[in-house]
Scaffold this active site. Structure first.
Site, PDB file in Angstrom:
ATOM      1  N   LYS A 217       1.066  -1.138  -0.185  1.00  0.00           N
ATOM      2  CA  LYS A 217       0.194   0.362   0.045  1.00  0.00           C
ATOM      3  C   LYS A 217       1.139   1.722  -0.145  1.00  0.00           C
ATOM      4  CE  LYS A 217      -2.974   3.307   2.797  1.00  0.00           C
ATOM      5  NZ  LYS A 217      -3.838   3.226   4.426  1.00  0.00           N
ATOM      6  N   GLU A 267      -8.178  12.274  12.947  1.00  0.00           N
ATOM      7  CA  GLU A 267      -7.623  11.056  13.204  1.00  0.00           C
ATOM      8  C   GLU A 267      -6.208  11.289  14.238  1.00  0.00           C
ATOM      9  OE1 GLU A 267      -4.726   7.707  11.214  1.00  0.00           O
ATOM     10  OE2 GLU A 267      -5.337   8.886   9.613  1.00  0.00           O
ATOM     11  N   GLU A 311      -6.722  -2.461   2.954  1.00  0.00           N
ATOM     12  CA  GLU A 311      -6.487  -1.221   3.110  1.00  0.00           C
ATOM     13  C   GLU A 311      -6.461  -0.948   4.503  1.00  0.00           C
ATOM     14  OE1 GLU A 311      -6.570   3.150   2.207  1.00  0.00           O
ATOM     15  OE2 GLU A 311      -8.379   2.113   0.978  1.00  0.00           O
ATOM     16  N   GLU A 445     -12.299  10.535  -4.224  1.00  0.00           N
ATOM     17  CA  GLU A 445     -12.083  10.838  -2.788  1.00  0.00           C
ATOM     18  C   GLU A 445     -11.366  11.572  -2.263  1.00  0.00           C
ATOM     19  OE1 GLU A 445     -11.186   6.909   0.722  1.00  0.00           O
ATOM     20  OE2 GLU A 445     -11.747   6.016  -1.735  1.00  0.00           O
ATOM     21  N   LYS A 449     -12.723  14.419   0.603  1.00  0.00           N
ATOM     22  CA  LYS A 449     -11.604  15.346   1.706  1.00  0.00           C
ATOM     23  C   LYS A 449     -11.484  16.892   1.584  1.00  0.00           C
ATOM     24  CE  LYS A 449      -9.488  10.127   2.706  1.00  0.00           C
ATOM     25  NZ  LYS A 449      -8.380   9.564   2.035  1.00  0.00           N
TER      26      LYS A 449
END
Length: 458
Positions: A217, A267, A311, A445, A449
């Site tokens: 990834k 986060e 993911e 995506e 954001k």
């Protein structure tokens, strides 16, 4: 190196520069600081940081802690691969000589962050003034928590701290209790770091590396440079973000020169209090639905998608692997969905109990960058990011937060963020690329954001 604060006749006595983990030439062994605190009626936090020409700090957590700071009693900077340890060592010397008179919640703390890459240079726009690592202990702090609102002033002597406490008490009394958040300055023009065609090439190149087994990834990001119709009021923008994203962190870091880095990241990187550690895996995103039914349908795809589960699992596993060697107990909660105004994420809370005493910066160094903003394996992901992205990440997607003299602290991941300079701002957003990623889907995506702050500018 002296740095002048915005208070008349008030000069910062220390700005310690640490290079590549070596001890600085400036001797801090004789430095002593005194801090005094006083309880306040409520004040407008936005008004406290509404100033240019001196360092200003704002920090807010989803659970209600809010802190603003002005000026510099101490500034510590570092570069190179040993920057985490260099900051920790130098700050420990300073905190060992701080005499604090006040409640623990109002104690002096060091606020700042790190660049994503250890080789970052603070010379190029928009990151002028942002070193590879930089922390300040503000001269004046206002803290709001369940224990009330407190003012703390930091000085070199008892008299200095007391005088500053009186001056700031008078200044805060003259500020309005509430400050209007206003409206966005308006957007004149936008410039992308990456065109859709370039993005497709970047994602396909990353997918080739994944097919070859060099990567599992990698997170690729974009920058969006915006010319605004008027100067940006960052504090007012943060207030609008608070109302729109109440369950996110909020931060603002601005020095006497350069831009102001701010954001509303969802986060947490890590929080440490004593031997208790909290962190989380936040990876996998979908849009919000127009109806409750559509919203739940979108959310269900986070659990059903093999791509999202793969993911997300990479992120959760990497965090656990980094923490296990230093913990005696590790708890991973069940997956759930964190819903924000324009987007929702797959979320796994993680808690741990440390085996021995650790400084929060040791945990920050171990966890940065998580696969949510870097990739797997880390070295190959960093190499891919270096070779692929056409802009400097600076402090984007890097640790931002605070720590205290006990080694406790809290850090968020500097995403959903931007760096503002007058009537210009640069926003950043990225997305994780795995084996079955589609370039068009990943593009959409990223745009979703970017909207978190872009919507507040229009």
């Amino acid at each position: 190196m002296d740095r002048t604060s915005g208070e008349s006749g008030d000069r910062s006595r220390l700005a310690t520069e640490v290079d590549a983990g070596t001890d600085p030439g400036y001797d801090t062994s004789g430095l002593e600081l005194v801090s005094h605190s006083r309880q306040l009626e409520d004040v407008s936090f936005g008004a406290v940081v509404d100033a240019d020409g001196e360092t200003r700090i704002q920090w807010a957590t989803p659970d209600g802690l809010e802190i603003v700071g002005r000026g510099e009693a101490v500034r510590i900077v570092a570069t190179g691969p040993d920057r985490f340890d260099a900051v920790r060592r130098q700050a420990s010397r300073v905190f060992d000589r701080v005499d604090h008179d006040g409640p623990d919640v109002a104690r002096p703390r060091a606020f700042g962050g790190f660049a994503f890459h250890d080789g970052h240079e603070p010379d190029d726009e928009p990151w002028s003034g942002f070193d590879a690592a930089s922390f300040v202990i503000p001269r004046a702090l206002v803290v709001r928590s369940d224990d009330g609102t407190w003012l703390t002033a930091v000085g070199e002597t008892e008299t200095d701290a007391e005088d500053r406490l009186e001056r700031w008490s008078d200044r805060l009394a003259d500020l309005p209790a509430m400050r209007s958040s206003g409206s966005g300055p308006g957007v004149d023009e936008t410039t992308r770091s990456t065109t859709p065609e370039e993005w497709t090439d970047q994602v396909e190149s990353a997918l080739e590396r994944i097919d070859e087994g060099r990567l599992t990834k990698v997170v690729l990001a974009q920058a969006l440079s915006i010319d605004l119709a008027d100067d940006l009021d960052v504090a007012a923008t943060l207030e609008r973000l608070r109302r729109r994203y109440p369950n996110c962190y909020r931060f603002l870091i601005g020095h006497e020169v350069g831009g102001t880095f701010f954001g509303a990241p969802p986060e947490r990187l890590v929080a440490k209090r004593g031997d208790h550690v909290e962190t989380e895996a936040l990876a996998g995103s979908v849009a919000r639905g127009d109806t409750p039914e559509a919203d739940e349908e979108y959310a269900s795809t986070l659990f059903d998608s093999d791509k999202v589960q793969r993911e997300h699992g990479l992120v959760a596993d990497a965090i656990c692997n980094q923490l296990e060697p230093v913990t005696r107990e590790l708890t991973v909660a069940d997956q759930s969905v964190r819903k924000l105004a324009t987007i929702q994420h797959l979320w796994t809370p993680i808690e741990a109990t440390l085996e021995t005493d650790r400084h929060v910066l040791e945990l920050v160094e171990a966890l940065h960058p998580t696969p949510a903003v870097g990739g797997v394996p880390p070295a190959a992901a960093w190499e891919t990011i270096h070779e692929t992205e056409t802009f400097d990440r600076g402090w984007y997607a890097a640790p931002v937060g605070w720590f205290d003299g006990h080694g406790d602290g809290e850090f968020a991941v500097g995403i959903r963020s931007g760096v503002a300079r007058g009537d210009a701002i640069t926003l950043f957003a990225g997305n994780g690329i795995v084996a079955d990623s589609d370039p068009d889907d990943e593009w959409e995506e990223v745009q979703l954001k970017l909207r978190s702050i872009l919507d507040e500018l229009r």
